[in-house]
Write a protein that holds these residues in place. Structure first.
Motif, PDB file in Angstrom:
ATOM      1  N   HIS A  34       2.875   4.434  -4.084  1.00  0.00           N
ATOM      2  CA  HIS A  34       2.594   3.233  -4.877  1.00  0.00           C
ATOM      3  C   HIS A  34       1.103   2.897  -4.898  1.00  0.00           C
ATOM      4  O   HIS A  34       0.688   1.992  -5.630  1.00  0.00           O
ATOM      5  CB  HIS A  34       3.383   2.044  -4.334  1.00  0.00           C
ATOM      6  N   THR A  81       5.061  -3.996  -8.125  1.00  0.00           N
ATOM      7  CA  THR A  81       4.050  -3.258  -8.886  1.00  0.00           C
ATOM      8  C   THR A  81       4.292  -3.306 -10.392  1.00  0.00           C
ATOM      9  O   THR A  81       3.407  -2.945 -11.171  1.00  0.00           O
ATOM     10  CB  THR A  81       3.982  -1.793  -8.423  1.00  0.00           C
ATOM     11  N   ALA A  82       5.473  -3.768 -10.808  1.00  0.00           N
ATOM     12  CA  ALA A  82       5.709  -3.973 -12.240  1.00  0.00           C
ATOM     13  C   ALA A  82       4.899  -5.158 -12.760  1.00  0.00           C
ATOM     14  O   ALA A  82       4.741  -5.311 -13.978  1.00  0.00           O
ATOM     15  CB  ALA A  82       7.197  -4.195 -12.502  1.00  0.00           C
ATOM     16  N   HIS A  83       4.396  -5.991 -11.852  1.00  0.00           N
ATOM     17  CA  HIS A  83       3.508  -7.093 -12.224  1.00  0.00           C
ATOM     18  C   HIS A  83       2.068  -6.566 -12.154  1.00  0.00           C
ATOM     19  O   HIS A  83       1.610  -6.148 -11.085  1.00  0.00           O
ATOM     20  CB  HIS A  83       3.674  -8.275 -11.275  1.00  0.00           C
ATOM     21  N   HIS A  84       1.371  -6.581 -13.235  1.00  0.00           N
ATOM     22  CA  HIS A  84       0.052  -5.953 -13.283  1.00  0.00           C
ATOM     23  C   HIS A  84      -1.073  -6.882 -12.846  1.00  0.00           C
ATOM     24  O   HIS A  84      -2.238  -6.462 -12.814  1.00  0.00           O
ATOM     25  CB  HIS A  84      -0.216  -5.413 -14.692  1.00  0.00           C
ATOM     26  N   ASP A  85      -0.757  -8.112 -12.518  1.00  0.00           N
ATOM     27  CA  ASP A  85      -1.791  -9.041 -12.069  1.00  0.00           C
ATOM     28  C   ASP A  85      -1.539  -9.472 -10.632  1.00  0.00           C
ATOM     29  O   ASP A  85      -1.612 -10.649 -10.277  1.00  0.00           O
ATOM     30  CB  ASP A  85      -1.878 -10.259 -12.999  1.00  0.00           C
ATOM     31  N   ALA A  94      -6.415 -11.537 -10.259  1.00  0.00           N
ATOM     32  CA  ALA A  94      -4.976 -11.455  -9.986  1.00  0.00           C
ATOM     33  C   ALA A  94      -4.369 -12.842  -9.839  1.00  0.00           C
ATOM     34  O   ALA A  94      -5.018 -13.775  -9.359  1.00  0.00           O
ATOM     35  CB  ALA A  94      -4.719 -10.640  -8.726  1.00  0.00           C
TER      36      ALA A  94
END
Length: 316
Positions: free
Chosen positions: A90, A280-284, A42
């Motif tokens: 979430h 959470t729109a960021h996947h890393d 991440a």
């Protein structure tokens, strides 16, 4: 020059250099503990926390009116269940710092935190002002709180957040003596760091907080005082979103402190929902409890993880 009044503290401008240096060096930020990459590769870490104070704020001050206690009860009755549902939606973990008296008043809530995969950590006995306690009283109340949460959930907490968000002269020694692995009360950095006492590393990880990443300063209401909510929830949400975006760019930590009786209201919880949608729109991004974050930070101390330079040291 006016005569000095007996009983007043000596003016700081009279202090010798060893005196003012001694105050500054008593508890200090040491090595920054940010690995090259966060778990799972991440880019950034997110550590959400909730201080489940509930009725302990008025009880601490000897206020026992039903009106004041009801404000705190809202956090347990309405706010905490809403928050747990939102986190479950979430799929993200959080850390709940809970005064022991809150846990005794709401034992099913305390157990629900750990049963849902969240962390339960110490936040004093009755949200006492630890800065005003003597050494023995502070240690006794902290130990009692630790034992109470352990007995209620079967899981012994490893972290602590002082009710005062500050250290007395004996707080650090109490934490080390009782075996805590991390604290989350101080504000010397954006990123985790090792606490240093009088120039000596302690091994205790600090996960720093800050008032700008706390809901209470924006939304707290005091019926008989001058404190009034002064911020639109979405304005506050914009601040927190900017804090996350900057942490993401830096590859660091976004830490947030909320209170069920504050953020749990409808018009405020929508801001947390929108913030989580954005993150959470960021996947890393790695969502971690404070204990998990402290464990990862400790790999830097142990020399098993490389470290990235501070943002100011990087090439633009």
């Amino acid at each position: 020059m006016p005569a000095e009044e007996p009983g007043l503290p000596e003016e700081s401008w009279r202090w010798t250099e060893p005196t003012w240096r001694g105050h500054v060096d008593a508890v200090r930020a040491g090595r920054r503990l940010v690995p090259d990459r966060w778990p799972g590769g991440a880019r950034a870490a997110v550590a959400l926390s909730f201080d489940s104070d509930h009725e302990t704020i008025p009880l601490r001050d000897g206020e026992t009116s039903p009106g004041r206690l009801a404000q705190g009860e809202y956090g347990a009755r309405v706010g905490a269940p809403r928050i747990l549902r939102l986190l479950a939606h979430h799929g993200v973990p959080a850390t709940f710092f809970m005064p022991a008296v809150s846990a005794l008043l709401h034992p099913e809530e305390a157990r629900a935190y750990t049963e849902d995969g969240h962390e339960l950590a110490v936040h004093g006995w009755i949200h006492e002002r630890n800065m005003l306690l003597g050494r023995e009283d502070e240690r006794e109340l902290t130990a009692r709180a630790l034992d109470t949460l352990d007995a209620l959930t079967g899981r012994r907490p490893v972290g602590i957040r002082t009710p005062s968000w500050d250290f007395s002269g004996s707080t650090l020694a109490t934490m080390l003596d009782l075996g805590f692995t991390y604290d989350s009360s101080l504000m010397a950095d954006d990123e985790p760091y090792e606490i240093v006492a009088e120039g000596r590393p302690t091994g205790l990880v600090e996960i720093p907080v800050d008032w700008i990443r706390d809901d209470a300063p924006y939304f707290t209401m005091d019926r008989y005082g001058a404190v009034r909510p002064h911020s639109r929830p979405r304005d506050v949400g914009e601040i927190w979103r900017d804090e996350f975006d900057a942490a993401y760019r830096d590859g660091g930590v976004f830490q947030l402190t909320l209170h069920p009786h504050v953020i749990g209201h409808r018009s405020r919880l929508v801001v947390l929902r929108e913030l989580l949608d954005h993150i959470t729109a960021h996947h890393d991004v790695w969502f971690a409890t404070h204990a998990q974050l402290a464990d990862t930070a400790r790999t830097v101390l142990d020399g098993t993880a490389g470290t990235r330079p501070a943002p100011s040291e990087r090439t633009p």
